[in-house]
Design a protein around this motif. Sequence first.
Motif, PDB file in Angstrom:
ATOM      1  N   ASP A   1       0.810  -1.214   0.000  1.00  0.00           N
ATOM      2  CA  ASP A   1       0.000   0.000   0.000  1.00  0.00           C
ATOM      3  C   ASP A   1       0.847   1.270   0.000  1.00  0.00           C
ATOM      4  OD1 ASP A   1      -2.385  -1.402   0.037  1.00  0.00           O
ATOM      5  OD2 ASP A   1      -2.332  -1.602   2.210  1.00  0.00           O
ATOM      6  N   ALA A   2       2.165   1.132  -0.026  1.00  0.00           N
ATOM      7  CA  ALA A   2       3.051   2.293   0.078  1.00  0.00           C
ATOM      8  C   ALA A   2       3.240   2.998  -1.253  1.00  0.00           C
ATOM      9  CB  ALA A   2       4.402   1.858   0.634  1.00  0.00           C
ATOM     10  N   VAL A   3       2.153   3.269  -1.933  1.00  0.00           N
ATOM     11  CA  VAL A   3       2.165   3.980  -3.204  1.00  0.00           C
ATOM     12  C   VAL A   3       0.918   4.852  -3.265  1.00  0.00           C
ATOM     13  CG1 VAL A   3       3.482   2.307  -4.527  1.00  0.00           C
ATOM     14  CG2 VAL A   3       1.057   1.985  -4.288  1.00  0.00           C
TER      15      VAL A   3
ATOM     16  N   GLY B   1      -1.309   0.821  -9.995  1.00  0.00           N
ATOM     17  CA  GLY B   1      -1.551  -0.566 -10.353  1.00  0.00           C
ATOM     18  C   GLY B   1      -0.686  -1.522  -9.548  1.00  0.00           C
ATOM     19  N   LEU B   2      -0.933  -2.814  -9.728  1.00  0.00           N
ATOM     20  CA  LEU B   2      -0.200  -3.822  -8.970  1.00  0.00           C
ATOM     21  C   LEU B   2       1.297  -3.763  -9.257  1.00  0.00           C
ATOM     22  CD1 LEU B   2      -0.256  -6.242  -7.071  1.00  0.00           C
ATOM     23  CD2 LEU B   2      -0.658  -7.725  -9.048  1.00  0.00           C
ATOM     24  N   ARG B   3       1.668  -3.490 -10.505  1.00  0.00           N
ATOM     25  CA  ARG B   3       3.093  -3.410 -10.855  1.00  0.00           C
ATOM     26  C   ARG B   3       3.780  -2.292 -10.079  1.00  0.00           C
ATOM     27  NH1 ARG B   3       6.159  -0.746 -14.872  1.00  0.00           N
ATOM     28  NH2 ARG B   3       8.038  -1.902 -15.493  1.00  0.00           N
ATOM     29  N   GLU B   4       3.139  -1.118 -10.017  1.00  0.00           N
ATOM     30  CA  GLU B   4       3.707   0.005  -9.275  1.00  0.00           C
ATOM     31  C   GLU B   4       3.770  -0.300  -7.788  1.00  0.00           C
ATOM     32  OE1 GLU B   4       1.396   0.285 -11.578  1.00  0.00           O
ATOM     33  OE2 GLU B   4       2.524   1.328 -13.156  1.00  0.00           O
ATOM     34  N   ARG B   5       2.741  -0.992  -7.289  1.00  0.00           N
ATOM     35  CA  ARG B   5       2.719  -1.345  -5.870  1.00  0.00           C
ATOM     36  C   ARG B   5       3.842  -2.315  -5.531  1.00  0.00           C
ATOM     37  NH1 ARG B   5      -2.685  -3.874  -4.693  1.00  0.00           N
ATOM     38  NH2 ARG B   5      -2.141  -3.558  -2.504  1.00  0.00           N
ATOM     39  N   LYS B   6       4.084  -3.269  -6.410  1.00  0.00           N
ATOM     40  CA  LYS B   6       5.160  -4.233  -6.166  1.00  0.00           C
ATOM     41  C   LYS B   6       6.531  -3.559  -6.235  1.00  0.00           C
ATOM     42  CE  LYS B   6       2.953  -8.586  -7.464  1.00  0.00           C
ATOM     43  NZ  LYS B   6       2.965  -9.757  -8.378  1.00  0.00           N
ATOM     44  N   LYS B   7       6.676  -2.622  -7.163  1.00  0.00           N
ATOM     45  CA  LYS B   7       7.944  -1.898  -7.268  1.00  0.00           C
ATOM     46  C   LYS B   7       8.210  -1.088  -5.999  1.00  0.00           C
ATOM     47  CE  LYS B   7       9.190   0.267 -10.965  1.00  0.00           C
ATOM     48  NZ  LYS B   7       9.153   1.177 -12.135  1.00  0.00           N
ATOM     49  N   ALA B   8       7.175  -0.426  -5.500  1.00  0.00           N
ATOM     50  CA  ALA B   8       7.327   0.361  -4.281  1.00  0.00           C
ATOM     51  C   ALA B   8       7.665  -0.537  -3.097  1.00  0.00           C
ATOM     52  CB  ALA B   8       6.053   1.146  -4.004  1.00  0.00           C
TER      53      ALA B   8
END
Length: 207
Positions: free
Chosen positions: A9-11, A16-23
Amino acid sequence: MTPPTDDLDAVPPGAGLRERKKAARRLALIDASHRLVAEHGLDAVTVEMICAEVGVSPRTFFNYFATKDDAVLGHRPWSLPEKTAAAFVAGGPSGVLLDDLVDLVVGLVAAPPPGSARMRRTLELAAAHPRLMAHHIAWMDRQKEQVERLVRERLGPAAAHRPDTVTALLLVCVHATLMRWDAAGGEGHVREHATAVVAELRALITA
């Protein structure tokens, strides 16, 4: 390694899920560097050790951080979107300098703060290792120079305000926005927190 679920949730909202996983992976690298430095000392820790702790390759690490010290400090370059920078320099978007600082803060702050516990660990490590503190100060100077160039372009040669004063105010706004966002548990959008900070500054100045 799958990023910790509680960090997904740190985004910003709507990512999207990709951005969330990167964060989440970025936070995992910071956490790993903190654990390893606390256990082995700054000089003994390598990028390879951090990568092994998180389960990623060095190539992936360097997609997030330029150096080991940047990972320990959680540094990410401030990179304003060209459209935001151009609008600010041209005198917009509102034409009111203090209000337009909100757009710069939104452009500079790409994601919620890493959390009070991480920030506290970062400060403790920086205080314990002079090299980290020097690295952080140099990083801050680079970010300040980038912002001050934009401010000087916006104000022009016959400015009514000193560029260094406006730049300092912007840096205060960035810091206060991050603190306010962190106090809210990372909830909300950076714009609402930045707008609230500017409103409070305006009230203080006019009081």
